[in-house]
Enzyme design. Structure first.
Site, short mmCIF file in Angstrom:
data_model
loop_
_atom_site.label_atom_id
_atom_site.label_comp_id
_atom_site.label_asym_id
_atom_site.label_seq_id
_atom_site.Cartn_x
_atom_site.Cartn_y
_atom_site.Cartn_z
N LEU A 23 0.84 -1.21 0.00
CA LEU A 23 0.00 0.00 0.00
C LEU A 23 0.87 1.25 0.00
O LEU A 23 0.42 2.35 0.34
CB LEU A 23 -0.95 0.00 1.20
CG LEU A 23 -1.95 -1.17 1.21
CD1 LEU A 23 -2.85 -1.10 2.44
CD2 LEU A 23 -2.81 -1.16 -0.06
N ASP A 28 3.64 4.94 -7.28
CA ASP A 28 3.28 5.08 -5.87
C ASP A 28 3.43 6.53 -5.41
O ASP A 28 2.56 7.10 -4.75
CB ASP A 28 4.16 4.17 -5.01
CG ASP A 28 4.11 2.73 -5.47
OD1 ASP A 28 3.24 2.40 -6.29
OD2 ASP A 28 4.96 1.93 -5.02
C1 GLA Z 1 5.75 -1.29 -6.59
C2 GLA Z 1 6.57 -0.18 -7.24
C3 GLA Z 1 5.74 0.54 -8.31
C4 GLA Z 1 5.11 -0.44 -9.29
C5 GLA Z 1 4.42 -1.58 -8.53
C6 GLA Z 1 3.91 -2.64 -9.45
O1 GLA Z 1 4.68 -0.75 -5.87
O2 GLA Z 1 6.99 0.77 -6.28
O3 GLA Z 1 6.53 1.50 -8.99
O4 GLA Z 1 6.06 -0.92 -10.20
O5 GLA Z 1 5.26 -2.17 -7.57
O6 GLA Z 1 2.92 -2.14 -10.27
#
Ligand code: GLA
Length: 380
Positions: free
Chosen positions: A143, A190
């Protein structure tokens, strides 16, 4: 002269991704939602040697411990001193970003040092600050507790130095900090979700242009996040190898990134096939959300989980069982969310089936999440 008026609090949300995983670092598309679980940072700029007086009438959010914020000691200018209410140790680094993250202690402070450095290279003045961090984003769940941490610290430090940086550039600085502090070559999803969230909306993100288009969420569907029970840190997963493999395949196909690969090109390449088909599912999901088309949502979620499981091989038996159970109990759609290899599943659930779907998850940790605005100051 420091004083209670100098004490500022910012908060940055975690995120859950509805569609588009392992696409961001291939300049593809994703559809995250900033959620109502936050990292809080209380920050006081440190321009003089005067200790700030703590004003008892200042109302702090519940998550910030009054004692800890009050216990900040006076220090010379030019230092960033950070405490965490959740973790041991005190970080003390130069505000000009000259301390390399690898050399600092405690370990959680490496990310703070990396954020300080990323902001310094973007022109933030070396204004010192006393910083206290408290997190209500579950750690190790996918998350984005770490992105929310970075974004909250970055905003607080920008605020302390009266340094303006727009949310997209805050996100880029924080991604750079994550790379430097952890070595995980993450994409920008994220940090961007935490910085740019919009209440009641998912964010359709184009990870090439960094354009963000808010997509309204259907009011009759709840967002349910359920933990598979397997916690993980990305450093202990094949994330970096997967990214490298995608880059290698793109080079072999003569395209800049897999975003530019055609479906026919990748038909026999499971990793690349996941990226290409997942990008298409992001567009389909955005349209389905805007139209409230539950059948299309169900199809996209089912296909995405299958693709993450079979083509990208980042699911686990626990996540597969969880997703199956959520759908069987009445979720419109469910899939693993984030990087996988443990962490959480996300489900869209009609409100009248929420109780049954939640019950199907048994005693696993779960959260019904609201889509919220991106990081910013809190009103005192
Ligand atoms: C992690 C990484 C993101 C993305 C996701 C998969 O959360 O921090 O940048 O690559 O995995 O979608």
């Amino acid at each position: 002269m420091g004083g209670p008026d100098d004490l500022r609090i910012v908060r940055a949300p975690g995120r859950v991704n509805l569609m588009g995983d392992h696409t961001d670092y291939q300049e593809g598309f994703c559809l995250p939602v900033a959620i109502d679980r936050y990292v809080y940072v209380a920050c006081r700029p440190h321009r003089s040697q005067t200790i700030a007086h703590y004003n008892e009438s200042f109302v702090l959010p519940v998550a910030i411990d009054r004692e800890c914020v009050a216990a900040v000691l006076p220090r010379s200018d030019g230092r960033v001193v950070a405490r965490s209410l959740d973790m041991e140790g005190v970080l003390d680094v130069a505000a000009d970003g000259s301390d390399h993250p690898d050399t600092v202690d405690p370990p959680w402070g490496r990310v703070v040092a990396a954020v300080v450095a990323a902001l310094a290279t973007r022109g933030r003045d070396p204004v010192g600050a006393d910083v206290a961090v408290s997190s209500a984003v579950p750690v190790g769940s996918g998350l984005s507790s770490s992105a929310a941490f970075e974004v909250a610290v970055a905003l607080a430090l920008c605020d302390a130095a009266s340094f303006e940086l727009d949310p997209v550039h805050v996100a880029l600085a924080c991604r750079e900090a994550e790379h430097r502090a952890t070595g995980v070559p993450c994409g920008v999803m994220d940090q961007l979700a935490s910085a740019c969230g919009v209440t009641g909306h998912a964010l359709l993100v184009d990870c090439r242009s960094l354009g963000v288009l808010p997509i309204p969420l259907p009011p009759d569907l709840a967002i349910l996040v359920v933990h598979s029970g397997e916690s993980r840190a990305l450093t202990n997963t094949p994330y970096a190898q997967r990214r490298a493999a995608c880059e290698q395949t793109a080079r072999r196909f003569g395209v800049a990134t897999l975003r530019d690969a055609a479906a026919e090109q990748v038909a026999d390449e499971p990793l690349a096939r996941h990226v290409v088909t997942e990008n298409a599912r992001v567009a389909a999901t955005a349209l389905a959300l805007a139209a409230g088309d539950v059948d299309a949502l169900a199809d996209a979620f089912a296909a995405s989980h299958a693709s993450l499981r079979d083509d990208f091989a980042c699911s686990t038996p626990e996540l597969d069982d969880l997703v199956d159970g959520l759908v069987a109990a009445g979720a419109t759609g469910a899939r693993l969310t984030g990087a996988g290899w443990g962490g959480c599943a996300v489900a869209l659930v009609p409100h009248d089936r929420l109780e049954a779907v939640r019950a199907s998850a048994g005693d696993r940790e779960q959260w019904v999440c609201r889509a919220v605005d991106g990081a910013g100051p809190m009103e005192a």
